[in-house]
Design a protein around this motif. Structure first.
Motif, mmCIF file in Angstrom:
data_model
loop_
_atom_site.group_PDB
_atom_site.id
_atom_site.type_symbol
_atom_site.label_atom_id
_atom_site.label_comp_id
_atom_site.label_asym_id
_atom_site.label_seq_id
_atom_site.Cartn_x
_atom_site.Cartn_y
_atom_site.Cartn_z
ATOM 1 N N UNK A 13 0.847 -1.189 0.000
ATOM 2 C CA UNK A 13 0.000 0.000 0.000
ATOM 3 C C UNK A 13 0.889 1.248 0.000
ATOM 4 N N UNK A 14 0.571 2.181 -0.871
ATOM 5 C CA UNK A 14 1.297 3.452 -0.888
ATOM 6 C C UNK A 14 0.857 4.292 0.311
ATOM 7 N N UNK A 15 1.631 5.313 0.689
ATOM 8 C CA UNK A 15 1.203 6.195 1.786
ATOM 9 C C UNK A 15 -0.190 6.780 1.550
ATOM 10 N N UNK A 16 -0.504 7.131 0.293
ATOM 11 C CA UNK A 16 -1.843 7.653 -0.005
ATOM 12 C C UNK A 16 -2.907 6.587 0.246
ATOM 13 N N UNK A 17 -2.637 5.353 -0.202
ATOM 14 C CA UNK A 17 -3.602 4.265 -0.018
ATOM 15 C C UNK A 17 -3.754 3.918 1.455
ATOM 16 N N UNK A 18 -2.668 3.982 2.214
ATOM 17 C CA UNK A 18 -2.752 3.760 3.660
ATOM 18 C C UNK A 18 -3.691 4.775 4.305
ATOM 19 N N UNK A 19 -3.520 6.038 3.920
ATOM 20 C CA UNK A 19 -4.343 7.108 4.488
ATOM 21 C C UNK A 19 -5.805 6.930 4.092
ATOM 22 N N UNK A 20 -6.026 6.566 2.825
ATOM 23 C CA UNK A 20 -7.402 6.349 2.354
ATOM 24 C C UNK A 20 -8.043 5.197 3.119
ATOM 25 N N UNK A 21 -7.301 4.095 3.339
ATOM 26 C CA UNK A 21 -7.827 2.928 4.043
ATOM 27 C C UNK A 21 -8.136 3.266 5.501
ATOM 28 N N UNK A 22 -7.233 4.011 6.146
ATOM 29 C CA UNK A 22 -7.459 4.409 7.538
ATOM 30 C C UNK A 22 -8.711 5.274 7.656
ATOM 31 N N UNK A 23 -8.914 6.177 6.693
ATOM 32 C CA UNK A 23 -10.117 7.012 6.709
ATOM 33 C C UNK A 23 -11.378 6.196 6.523
ATOM 34 N N UNK A 54 11.074 -2.107 3.361
ATOM 35 C CA UNK A 54 12.350 -2.695 3.738
ATOM 36 C C UNK A 54 12.784 -2.189 5.117
ATOM 37 N N UNK A 55 12.913 -3.098 6.052
ATOM 38 C CA UNK A 55 13.374 -2.743 7.393
ATOM 39 C C UNK A 55 12.301 -2.227 8.319
ATOM 40 N N UNK A 56 11.019 -2.310 7.937
ATOM 41 C CA UNK A 56 9.985 -1.802 8.830
ATOM 42 C C UNK A 56 8.629 -1.670 8.159
ATOM 43 N N UNK A 57 7.901 -0.587 8.525
ATOM 44 C CA UNK A 57 6.536 -0.401 8.049
ATOM 45 C C UNK A 57 6.238 1.078 7.820
ATOM 46 N N UNK A 58 5.463 1.368 6.775
ATOM 47 C CA UNK A 58 4.758 2.643 6.698
ATOM 48 C C UNK A 58 3.499 2.491 7.525
ATOM 49 N N UNK A 59 3.074 3.578 8.165
ATOM 50 C CA UNK A 59 1.883 3.467 9.009
ATOM 51 C C UNK A 59 0.997 4.703 8.876
ATOM 52 N N UNK A 60 -0.304 4.487 9.169
ATOM 53 C CA UNK A 60 -1.257 5.571 9.390
ATOM 54 C C UNK A 60 -2.097 5.157 10.584
ATOM 55 N N UNK A 108 -6.668 14.231 13.974
ATOM 56 C CA UNK A 108 -7.026 12.850 14.272
ATOM 57 C C UNK A 108 -6.349 11.800 13.423
ATOM 58 N N UNK A 109 -5.252 12.169 12.740
ATOM 59 C CA UNK A 109 -4.566 11.174 11.903
ATOM 60 C C UNK A 109 -3.068 11.470 11.870
ATOM 61 N N UNK A 110 -2.250 10.434 12.104
ATOM 62 C CA UNK A 110 -0.797 10.577 12.028
ATOM 63 C C UNK A 110 -0.254 9.517 11.079
ATOM 64 N N UNK A 111 0.881 9.811 10.444
ATOM 65 C CA UNK A 111 1.463 8.849 9.520
ATOM 66 C C UNK A 111 2.970 8.985 9.510
ATOM 67 N N UNK A 112 3.654 7.918 9.082
ATOM 68 C CA UNK A 112 5.104 7.926 9.031
ATOM 69 C C UNK A 112 5.649 6.532 8.829
ATOM 70 N N UNK A 113 6.817 6.246 9.435
ATOM 71 C CA UNK A 113 7.462 4.939 9.295
ATOM 72 C C UNK A 113 7.952 4.449 10.646
ATOM 73 N N UNK A 114 7.934 3.136 10.821
ATOM 74 C CA UNK A 114 8.546 2.474 11.969
ATOM 75 C C UNK A 114 9.638 1.553 11.444
ATOM 76 N N UNK A 115 10.762 1.477 12.168
ATOM 77 C CA UNK A 115 11.876 0.622 11.737
ATOM 78 C C UNK A 115 12.056 -0.535 12.723
ATOM 79 N N UNK A 116 11.018 -1.383 12.823
ATOM 80 C CA UNK A 116 11.048 -2.559 13.702
ATOM 81 C C UNK A 116 10.261 -3.675 13.015
#
Length: 388
Positions: free
Chosen positions: A303-313, A331-337, A365-373
């Motif tokens: 999922x792209x960052x845009x698609x992640x945001x759309x899905x979370x909404x 690679x090395x983690x996750x994009x998140x919303x 009411x919405x945050x997004x970014x990356x986790x490296x775990x």
């Protein structure tokens, strides 16, 4: 040597010469050498300096410093010795062609529109000229034609050093008021200008002139052009690149713009269909989800960052009282919303970033970014933070 009587002025076509080394000192840019005469043109008037060799030494740069012309070279030369200088003639003649052509172009613009040349720069690939006012864009092809007509007329250039009285009575282009020894370059019918650069003897030696682009710039007009050998090189690489694009699109060279436009439109149509399929897929996934203890967390591939945001909404609309976490592996983690109506969301987000080597943030009411775990760490931390 008297200023403006150096060899590059007396004979701008001199490619090789001999001179005596009058000084040589080591400086920050190598060795700084002064000769009793030189064919090396020093940087000035918008024209770059010559390059070449002095004996076995490479001439990297040449500059006028007060009354002296300093040659910056990579090896020392013995003071009092005679040295053979050789000019990089291809570079010099290229500069002569383009500098002379700039005179013709600027002169004709001045004649036709009364505009001044307020900036002139010679790059290795093209020439940039800035004018003091706006040239009508529809007049650019006509100006190009006029310059090329002046070239084919093979006009003899005239260089003179008028007396101060004669200079006062003379009309010529100059960026500032001049006194003392002034060098005037005249191209009959085209231009008369005070200039310290090197030029060809006749306009026909320029060969050709081509305007690459023209645009409004700081209240005036900026024009990029090429002339002479530089124009041939420019034309050469353009032909090669057009041939490559023509082959990629399986289109004739004069049809590649249309082929590219069609390709882009087809790509947009495919992207739209892909987005619609993704939307239907996410709706299907959402229909099978349930909220557990006020939490909904989903891990979805690709999922792209845009698609992640759309899905979370989408999930927030379905589960308005829950905290939503949507994660997609990278690679090395996750994009998140993360979406939540909890007013503590910014605080929770900072805590998660600290725990999960994360970056990101947001608002409303919405945050997004990356986790490296890894996934286990994400699930554990999300449950811990939002279950409180």
């Amino acid at each position: 040597m008297e200023t403006m009587q150096e060899l590059f002025y007396r004979d701008p076509y001199a490619r090789e010469f001999s001179a005596t080394v009058t000084s040589c000192r080591e400086g920050k840019k190598g060795f700084e050498v002064v000769l009793d005469d030189t064919a090396f043109y020093p940087e000035g008037g918008g024209q770059p300096s010559d390059e070449g060799t002095l004996g076995e030494a490479k001439v990297i740069f040449v500059k006028r410093v007060g009354p002296e012309i300093v040659h910056y070279i990579d090896k020392p030369l013995e003071v009092g010795s005679t040295v053979i200088g050789k000019i990089d003639w291809e570079r010099r003649f290229d500069n002569m062609q383009n500098h002379t052509c700039e005179h013709i172009f600027s002169g004709l613009v001045h004649q036709k529109y009364k505009l001044e040349n307020v900036g002139f720069h010679m790059d290795p690939d093209d020439i940039t000229v800035d004018f003091s006012g706006e040239i009508p864009m529809e007049s650019i092809p006509e100006l190009e034609q006029l310059v090329n007509q002046a070239i084919t007329q093979d006009i003899d250039l005239k260089i003179e050093f008028p007396t101060e009285e004669a200079l006062e009575a003379m009309e010529y282009r100059s960026k500032k008021e001049l006194h003392g020894v002034v060098r005037i370059v005249t191209i009959p019918g085209c231009d008369r200008c005070a200039c310290c650069g090197t030029h060809v003897r006749r306009s026909g030696e320029i060969g050709m002139f081509k305007i690459l682009d023209a645009s409004k710039h700081r209240g005036g007009t900026r024009v990029r052009f090429v002339a002479g050998e530089r124009a041939r090189r420019d034309y050469g690489w353009r032909v090669k690149e057009i041939a490559k694009v023509s082959a990629l699109f399986s289109a004739k060279p004069h049809e590649i713009a249309k082929a590219a436009a069609n390709f882009i439109e087809e790509g947009k149509a495919k992207d739209q269909k892909s987005a619609q399929r993704t939307e239907r897929y996410l709706q299907f996934v959402a229909s099978g989800l349930v909220s557990r203890n006020g939490l909904v967390k989903v891990f979805e591939e690709d999922l792209s960052p845009f698609e992640l945001k759309r899905f979370a909404g989408m999930l927030k609309e379905k589960f308005p009282e829950s905290s939503i976490g949507v994660f997609s592996p990278i690679e090395g983690g996750f994009n998140y919303v993360i979406a939540s109506s909890d007013p503590e969301l910014p605080k929770f987000s900072k805590s998660l970033n600290a725990k999960l080597n994360g970056r990101g943030g947001g608002r409303d009411g919405m945050v997004q970014g990356t986790y490296r775990v890894d996934k286990e760490a994400v699930e554990e931390a999300f449950d811990e933070i939002f279950s409180k």
